[in-house]
Design an enzyme around this catalytic site. Structure first.
Site, PDB file in Angstrom:
ATOM      1  CD  GLU A 197       0.802   3.844  -1.999  1.00 51.97           C
ATOM      2  OE1 GLU A 197       0.096   3.255  -1.163  1.00 51.97           O
ATOM      3  OE2 GLU A 197       1.457   3.237  -2.873  1.00 51.97           O
ATOM      4  CD  GLU A 248       5.499   2.711  -3.387  1.00 50.31           C
ATOM      5  OE1 GLU A 248       4.636   1.830  -3.656  1.00 50.31           O
ATOM      6  OE2 GLU A 248       5.593   3.256  -2.274  1.00 50.31           O
TER       7      GLU A 248
END
Length: 583
Positions: free
Chosen positions: A197, A316
């Site tokens: 991220e 995810e």
């Protein structure tokens, strides 16, 4: 996911993301098995080869072989140590259990900086490196694909590239040089992901693109030139924030094209339409907005990468709140998980569920926490399951009972009957079906309600031709009530008689109509800011909620229920004291 406890990092880590950008994506592919191959006589087989797993030469086939996948979340990424966030030490039994549940790969997030010198040469503690390698080897030995990465480092130090560029790039390079060297001889069933991220503070959009491209290309160069099996290992590159906005997909596509390397994998994450994911802004249902956010986002990822032969790993997926926390209503939550897994499979990508701490699998036993979630997710690996407009049929505690109609969402299946336990309900007598409109008759509901005790009176199953049944709970209720209460900045616990009703969301305003609560852009605050406890008969406003209120300014709370009822309540903060009164 960045999911550290509050004491370590802000709980609202993702709140800055606009709803439309909280996209992400994934995968699914053929569940093809590998073929065992014999090792040369002078070389012992690798753990993966001994387990009978061979990585296909085609990267698309290799990533498809990883489906389904699971995250060992809040473990090696926990701060500062493996068990700091409540999970047990990872053992061989962890991966034995994971494989037994049908998973074929595991993403192992790793935070390196708590175990690394903050100054040059940025040496990683050899004890930590050894532990990470031990965990990776345990998973590989079980015949699982494994992915490792640089995880919470992304927001702890990497994000400050705009103000400390040279030191950060030097540290990033050193980190990956050490990781690549340590793991260079592992089988190709080990994948490496550059950074989790990625995000950059105090930077323009152009700078963010530049910084991520620099990180991804640096990572690629270091790993490829480190020797061993790293020369053709599958390398995973993220978009900015692992988001599926088209401009960030295009940025990553440009970077991947420039590397001229077929063994690359794109990755994004997906936590649903933000208002739905945290139940804020009066979006408690998995409605058309939330559904299109998913379908449009996955289509963009598919068209940018999968359609061009570039595999995608949804590193995810989940919700921004725990699945059975009550923040998102049970049935609406299950609709989302059914849909996200279908869309991943439909778009040819591989998906890794984010499991922070006993959200899906019990980390001690590696059994599913909730059997119905197990059934839904495992079924989604091959087919769709039908749902319905609701999973609750509410009946008044007194007075006549009328027929009620729900809408079926068949999802490609056909209706196979309505059941109570092992007994089928009788068409026309107990229910009628007109297209997708399923109507339960007044007589059937009266019988099912029995003495109309508050709460669940009967559990029905809508059965479809494929997938898992959809549960319908027949509930009796009376209007909920609340009582006066006093609390502190640590929270306000309100005595509540739910009387069989379920709370949907909450709206809070000041006298001038402006929002009262942590979010100033909507009067409907996140349901994660409170807790409705049906077993103790209480509704608790959490510390962040009460602390956000203006001192001395009464706030009107409207608690809304799925039955259509509302309770109006006034909350006033005065210094360290918080009082609540029935309006």
């Amino acid at each position: 996911m960045n999911n550290a406890p509050q004491a370590v990092r802000p709980h609202n880590r993702r709140l800055h993301r606009t709803a439309g950008l909280v996209v992400a994506m994934v995968t699914t592919g053929a569940l093809c098995g590998g073929t065992a191959i014999a090792a040369p006589a002078d070389k012992a087989p690798s753990a993966a080869e001994a387990a009978g797993l061979r990585v296909p030469d085609n990267p698309m086939a290799a990533v498809a072989q990883m489906q389904p996948s699971w995250n060992l979340g809040n473990t090696l990424d926990a701060l500062p140590d493996e068990t700091s966030w409540g999970n047990p030490l990872t053992t061989k039994a962890t991966f034995d259990g994971l494989k037994a549940q049908g998973f074929r790969s595991v993403r192992i997030p790793v935070s390196w900086y708590p175990h690394q010198s903050a100054t040059a040469p940025y040496t990683i503690d050899p004890v930590w490196m050894k532990r990470v390698k031990q965990v990776v080897d345990l998973a590989l030995a079980d015949g699982l694909y494994v992915e490792i990465n640089v995880h919470h480092d992304s927001w702890q130090w990497i994000k400050y590239m705009s103000t400390d560029h040279d030191n950060i790039t030097a540290r990033f390079s050193s980190t990956w040089q050490q990781i690549a060297t340590t793991f260079k001889d592992e089988p190709r069933t080990l994948l490496m992901e550059s950074v989790n991220e990625p995000q950059f503070a105090d930077a323009t959009d152009a700078q963010k693109t530049q910084y991520l491209r620099e990180l991804n290309t640096t990572f690629h160069s270091i790993v490829r030139n480190s020797g061993g099996k790293n020369k053709d290992r599958l390398l995973v590159l993220p978009t900015e924030e692992t988001n599926n906005a088209q401009r960030w997909l295009d940025d990553l596509s440009t970077t991947m094209s420039s590397l001229n390397d077929r063994d690359l994998v794109a990755t994004v994450h997906y936590y649903s339409w933000y208002p739905f994911s945290v139940n804020i802004a009066n979006d408690p249902t998995y409605d058309a907005k939330a559904q299109s956010d998913l379908t449009d986002g996955f289509a963009r990822v598919h068209d940018t990468f999968v359609a061009k032969g570039i595999p995608v790993y949804l590193g995810e997926y989940g919700l921004l709140t725990s699945p059975y926390s009550g923040v998102v209503e049970r049935g609406e939550m299950l609709k989302y998980f059914e849909h996200v897994n279908y869309e991943a499979r439909h778009n040819g990508m591989t998906s890794a569920v984010w499991d922070a701490a006993n959200d899906f699998l019990n980390r001690s036993t590696m059994q599913w926490m909730v059997p119905e979630m197990k059934d839904l997710i495992q079924s989604s690996w091959r087919t769709r399951s039908g749902t319905a407009s609701t999973d609750n049929v509410f009946l008044p505690k007194s007075g006549p009972i009328a027929a009620q109609t729900i809408t079926l969402n068949r999802n490609g299946s056909w209706f196979a009957g309505l059941w109570q336990g092992g007994r089928p309900l009788i068409p026309f007598l107990d229910y009628t079906l007109d297209g997708d409109k399923l109507t339960l008759t007044a007589d059937a509901l009266t019988r099912l309600a029995g003495d109309r005790a508050a709460g669940i009176n009967a559990t029905l199953e809508v059965r479809y031709s494929d997938g898992v049944p959809w549960k319908l709970f027949v509930r009796s209720y009376d209007k909920p009530t609340m009582a006066n209460a006093t609390g502190t900045l640590d929270g306000l616990t309100i005595p509540t008689r739910f009387n069989g009703a379920l709370m949907a969301n909450v709206q809070s305003t000041y006298a001038d109509g402006t929002a009262a609560g942590p979010a100033n852009w909507t009067t409907y605050q996140s349901f994660d800011n409170l807790r409705a406890d049906y077993s103790t008969g209480t509704t608790t406003l959490k510390p962040d909620y009460v602390k956000s209120l203006k001192d001395g300014a009464p706030a009107t709370f409207t608690f809304r229920f799925w039955t259509g009822d509302t309770v109006t309540y006034t909350v006033t903060k005065s210094g360290n004291t918080v009082t609540g009164t029935v309006s």
